[in-house]
Design an enzyme around this catalytic site. Structure first.
Site, PDB file in Angstrom:
ATOM      1  N   GLY A  75      78.597 -42.484  22.943  1.00 23.45           N
ATOM      2  CA  GLY A  75      78.614 -41.083  22.534  1.00 23.45           C
ATOM      3  C   GLY A  75      79.950 -40.782  21.887  1.00 23.45           C
ATOM      4  O   GLY A  75      80.674 -39.894  22.307  1.00 23.45           O
ATOM      5  N   LEU A  99      74.245 -40.933  19.016  1.00 24.35           N
ATOM      6  CA  LEU A  99      72.825 -40.627  18.868  1.00 24.35           C
ATOM      7  C   LEU A  99      72.540 -39.755  17.645  1.00 24.35           C
ATOM      8  O   LEU A  99      71.493 -39.865  17.022  1.00 24.35           O
ATOM      9  CB  LEU A  99      72.341 -39.924  20.150  1.00 24.35           C
ATOM     10  CG  LEU A  99      70.865 -39.649  20.334  1.00 24.35           C
ATOM     11  CD1 LEU A  99      70.031 -40.911  20.208  1.00 24.35           C
ATOM     12  CD2 LEU A  99      70.627 -39.032  21.711  1.00 24.35           C
ATOM     13  N   ASN A 137      70.805 -45.026  20.652  1.00 22.45           N
ATOM     14  CA  ASN A 137      70.705 -44.407  21.961  1.00 22.45           C
ATOM     15  C   ASN A 137      71.222 -45.392  23.007  1.00 22.45           C
ATOM     16  O   ASN A 137      70.566 -46.372  23.333  1.00 22.45           O
ATOM     17  CB  ASN A 137      69.246 -44.045  22.233  1.00 22.45           C
ATOM     18  CG  ASN A 137      69.083 -43.259  23.518  1.00 22.45           C
ATOM     19  OD1 ASN A 137      69.999 -43.204  24.334  1.00 22.45           O
ATOM     20  ND2 ASN A 137      67.928 -42.662  23.690  1.00 22.45           N
ATOM     21  N   ALA A 138      72.406 -45.106  23.519  1.00 26.71           N
ATOM     22  CA  ALA A 138      73.050 -46.026  24.464  1.00 26.71           C
ATOM     23  C   ALA A 138      72.302 -46.100  25.789  1.00 26.71           C
ATOM     24  O   ALA A 138      72.487 -47.031  26.554  1.00 26.71           O
ATOM     25  CB  ALA A 138      74.489 -45.593  24.702  1.00 26.71           C
ATOM     26  N   LEU A 157      83.677 -40.613  26.923  1.00 30.01           N
ATOM     27  CA  LEU A 157      84.633 -39.516  26.829  1.00 30.01           C
ATOM     28  C   LEU A 157      83.916 -38.202  26.594  1.00 30.01           C
ATOM     29  O   LEU A 157      83.155 -38.066  25.639  1.00 30.01           O
ATOM     30  CB  LEU A 157      85.641 -39.760  25.705  1.00 30.01           C
ATOM     31  CG  LEU A 157      86.474 -41.046  25.776  1.00 30.01           C
ATOM     32  CD1 LEU A 157      87.688 -40.959  24.862  1.00 30.01           C
ATOM     33  CD2 LEU A 157      86.912 -41.366  27.191  1.00 30.01           C
ATOM     34  N   ASP A 160      78.141 -35.104  27.465  1.00 22.45           N
ATOM     35  CA  ASP A 160      77.483 -33.823  27.694  1.00 22.45           C
ATOM     36  C   ASP A 160      77.200 -33.668  29.186  1.00 22.45           C
ATOM     37  O   ASP A 160      76.652 -34.572  29.808  1.00 22.45           O
ATOM     38  CB  ASP A 160      76.167 -33.760  26.913  1.00 22.45           C
ATOM     39  CG  ASP A 160      76.407 -33.962  25.422  1.00 22.45           C
ATOM     40  OD1 ASP A 160      77.309 -33.304  24.882  1.00 22.45           O
ATOM     41  OD2 ASP A 160      75.709 -34.793  24.805  1.00 22.45           O
ATOM     42  N   THR A 235      90.139 -37.808  20.906  1.00 24.15           N
ATOM     43  CA  THR A 235      88.865 -37.368  20.339  1.00 24.15           C
ATOM     44  C   THR A 235      88.884 -35.880  20.055  1.00 24.15           C
ATOM     45  O   THR A 235      89.692 -35.133  20.600  1.00 24.15           O
ATOM     46  CB  THR A 235      87.689 -37.651  21.292  1.00 24.15           C
ATOM     47  OG1 THR A 235      87.865 -36.889  22.485  1.00 24.15           O
ATOM     48  CG2 THR A 235      87.605 -39.120  21.619  1.00 24.15           C
ATOM     49  N   GLU A 236      87.940 -35.478  19.234  1.00 23.95           N
ATOM     50  CA  GLU A 236      87.928 -34.064  18.864  1.00 23.95           C
ATOM     51  C   GLU A 236      87.552 -33.178  20.040  1.00 23.95           C
ATOM     52  O   GLU A 236      88.029 -32.056  20.165  1.00 23.95           O
ATOM     53  CB  GLU A 236      87.026 -33.858  17.655  1.00 23.95           C
ATOM     54  CG  GLU A 236      85.615 -33.476  17.942  1.00 23.95           C
ATOM     55  CD  GLU A 236      85.145 -32.466  16.912  1.00 23.95           C
ATOM     56  OE1 GLU A 236      84.106 -31.851  17.148  1.00 23.95           O
ATOM     57  OE2 GLU A 236      85.842 -32.277  15.891  1.00 23.95           O
TER      58      GLU A 236
END
Ligand SMILES: C[S@@+](CC[C@H](N)C(=O)[O-])C[C@H]1O[C@@H](n2cnc3c(N)ncnc32)[C@H](O)[C@@H]1O
Lengths: 263, 388
Positions: A75, A99, A137-138, A157, A160, A235-236
């Site tokens: 992700g 994804l 899709n992990a 990281l 969701d 990361t953002e």
């Protein structure tokens, strides 16, 4: 991530034009997408039938020859972590699994631009040839890409949180999923988790700690790991949490050896 | 769905809400009469399990619901029979001279496959949500933390073994019950330790479509499903050993059974909605296939190595073919026939149902957008040029 970000197709043409012409870094705003894709539904995801059939040179070019992917950022979102890891581990191939179609395309374009920039500026390291992103899709296809014990680091990281009880099966760390991650992770390999949601942090720590194949790193070991500082801001999503003065809960787990089988 | 199970002394046909137990005798049936058990009573009277969040489940009842059979199994020693029904209930019967219900319990998700472990101590249930759970044969068992495979608190009995985001289609065991092999709708076969199933030893991959049916023979895992080919994998590494020709150009393999014939592996397989049974010997490579024809599409079959007989269940009833070619219809009661004909097949398509071609659509949109930008740019350069 906001729940209802619109599927923004109205692209800023001036900027896009500039990107097309100069292969400049793509801008995130062209690539915003709905925050959630249901990992349980059938997607048109392309994946190899077996890891042997995966042609990694389509992602890494010649850099894939003689190397195997060892890090997976699950992700990966807009890919900030990979860009930070790339120069630090120039000999290691790393992959982002994402994804959402548009988001993974953004990461791929960004990597392409960074590679070109590295070539023109005479970068002597990996020049971002060791990073790539796959739309996948992990929770379904890790064993299609990676063999037993192939990976040495897996990152989760700011996944969701899926607050609602009914959606817990969407959570990326569950006892069932951990068996699959343990399969592709080499004994001694590490899982890094980071979240701003305390409930999710406790959930991930509880399930990883009680899983027979994982143990949490001690505070000292965690502090000594040079990758840990990157979990906060690279990361953002991490940057967003900082802007909003949110809390951050990192944790690192080691893949143990399989228990010895009794006869 | 009409289901067929055969042990040394019993033939069990399960259809609609009824179980028919027919006593076997040599090549035939002991009598035409048989024991019938209707599971409706159990289904309506068994209390519901209070779930923590699925509120509607608490008020639902199975009253008036039409029951269908989902899947069934006989234990290795032939002493136990289990069946899962559409109201999400599993029933276990002991098969001694009389037939007694040992247990009935509710499961949280629609069961898709059921089997006894080789030890005969547990019933293993795979479901449509992708979970595999272990249940006690003689009493309810619970995991210490009462969590399900998704980490959720649950009030249902059973110890979770594996979970994935797919549909479980078959579960099998090695001879001694140290490994559990599971097959799913995502073309995957997983070889896990048993009961320590958190250790996955290998994946056996290579199927191009879903994997519906599994069999184990010595060091081989044999599988079939949507790609219409029999695959043979190494039991320890999961690597492909051999793949057969397509048994049919479209019809998926629905059921496999392996039989040892003169010390050689023989793979029997049926196809969805087809009346032919195929047998292929395997010795380093696949040999020429042989076929046995039945008079209507098969719902289930069973090959008995000892008596050298093949049983086939279809809408015409139950027929027996002997290995030497002789065949006859077994005399079964008309109410068994009626149930077989009334039984409804579950409305599931195991093939992937991809409605959104996200990637294609996205690529098209992106290409169009970029072309537009290029065109505009071209125009602007033109007008700039003409100004100069
Ligand atoms: C909240 S974002 C975090 C992104 C990034 N790690 C960061 O820190 O900025 C979570 C991301 O995981 C992706 N995702 C969710 N489930 C996934 C799955 N099963 N496989 C791959 N990616 C997934 C989502 O599309 C989303 O981009």
């Amino acid at each position: 991530m906001k729940e209802n970000e619109t599927n923004n197709q109205a692209m800023d043409e001036e900027k896009l034009e500039a990107a097309v012409m100069t292969k400049k870094l793509p801008q995130k705003k062209f690539y915003r997408q709905r925050a959630h894709s249901n990992p349980h539904s059938d997607h048109d995801i392309e994946y190899p039938l077996t890891p042997d059939r995966m042609d990694w040179t389509t992602l890494y070019g010649d850099y894939a020859n003689g190397r195997t992917v060892e890090f997976a950022d699950v992700g990966c979102g807009y890919g900030g972590l990979l860009m930070q890891l790339s120069p630090r581990f120039p000999e290691t191939l790393m992959i982002g699994l994402e994804l959402r179609v548009k988001v993974s395309d953004f990461v791929t374009e960004k990597i392409e631009a960074l590679r070109q920039k590295a070539t023109t500026s005479g970068d002597t390291g990996a020049g971002f040839k060791n990073v790539a992103c796959l739309r996948s899709n992990a929770m379904k296809y890790m064993p299609n890409y990676f063999g037993k014990g192939q990976l040495t680091k897996i990152f989760f990281l700011y996944p969701d949180p899926h607050f609602k009880n009914r959606k817990h099966k969407w959570r990326i760390v569950t006892p069932g999923m951990l068996a699959e991650y343990a399969y592709v992770l080499r004994p001694g390999g590490l899982i890094y988790t980071m979240t701003d949601v305390q409930d999710l942090h406790e959930w991930m720590v509880a399930h990883l700690s009680s899983h027979p194949l994982f143990e949490r790193l001690t505070k000292e070991e965690e502090d000594a790991d040079p990758v840990v500082p990157l979990l906060f801001e690279s990361t953002e999503e991490g940057q967003k949490v900082t802007r909003n003065h949110g809390s951050k809960f990192p944790a690192v787990f080691r893949r143990k050896e399989n228990p010895v089988e009794k006869n | 769905m009409a289901l067929l199970n055969v042990s040394d002394s019993w033939i069990i046909i399960s259809a609609t809400s009824k179980l028919f137990f027919l006593q076997r005798k040599g090549k035939d049936l002991e009598t035409t009469s048989h024991k019938i058990i209707d599971v409706t009573e159990v289904s309506t009277s068994l209390p519901f399990v209070r779930t923590t969040y699925e509120l509607e489940e608490n008020v639902r009842t199975n009253q008036g619901e039409k029951i269908e059979m989902c899947c069934s199994a006989i234990s290795r020693d032939g002493q136990l029979f289990a069946v899962a029904i559409s109201s999400k209930i599993c029933l276990i019967y002991s098969l001694s001279s009389s037939i007694e219900m040992k247990r009935a319990f509710r499961v949280p998700k629609a069961p898709s496959v059921i089997t006894f472990d080789p030890q005969g101590e547990h019933l293993i249930v795979g479901d449509r949500a992708g979970n595999v759970t272990m249940y006690g044969v003689s009493e309810a068992i619970f995991s210490d933390d009462k969590l399900d495979i998704n980490g959720e608190k649950t009030n249902f009995e059973g110890i979770p073994l594996t979970g994935g985001i797919t549909m479980m289609l078959d579960v099998a065991f090695d001879e001694i019950g140290r490994r559990m092999i599971t097959a799913d709708r995502d073309e995957k076969i997983r070889i896990s330790r048993y009961p320590d199933s958190f250790v996955i030893e290998a994946y056996a991959l290579g199927h191009e479509e879903y994997v519906k049916t599994l069999a184990i023979y010595k060091n081989y895992v044999i599988s079939g499903g949507g790609d219409c080919r029999v695959h043979i994998h190494d039991f320890d590494t999961g690597k492909t050993v051999a793949v057969s020709e397509r048994l049919h150009d479209k019809k998926p393999i629905s059921q496999l059974q392996v039989v040892e014939n003169n010390g050689k592996l023989n793979v029997w397989s049926s196809l969805e909605d087809d009346s032919t049974l195929t047998s292929i010997a395997f010795d380093q490579i696949f040999q020429q296939a042989e076929q046995v024809k039945f008079d209507a599409p098969l719902m289930g079959f069973y090959v008995d190595e000892k008596t050298r007989q093949i049983y086939g269940l279809n809408t015409n009833g139950l027929s027996v073919h002997s290995f030497d070619g002789e065949s006859h219809q077994l005399a079964i009661d008309s109410n068994v026939l009626e149930a077989i004909r009334l039984a409804k097949n579950p409305d599931i398509n195991y093939f992937k149902n991809v409605t959104h071609q996200n990637v294609d659509e996205y690529k098209k949109r992106k290409a169009a957008k970029f072309a537009e930008v290029e065109a505009k740019k071209g125009k602007r350069q033109q007008s700039l040029a003409s100004q100069n």
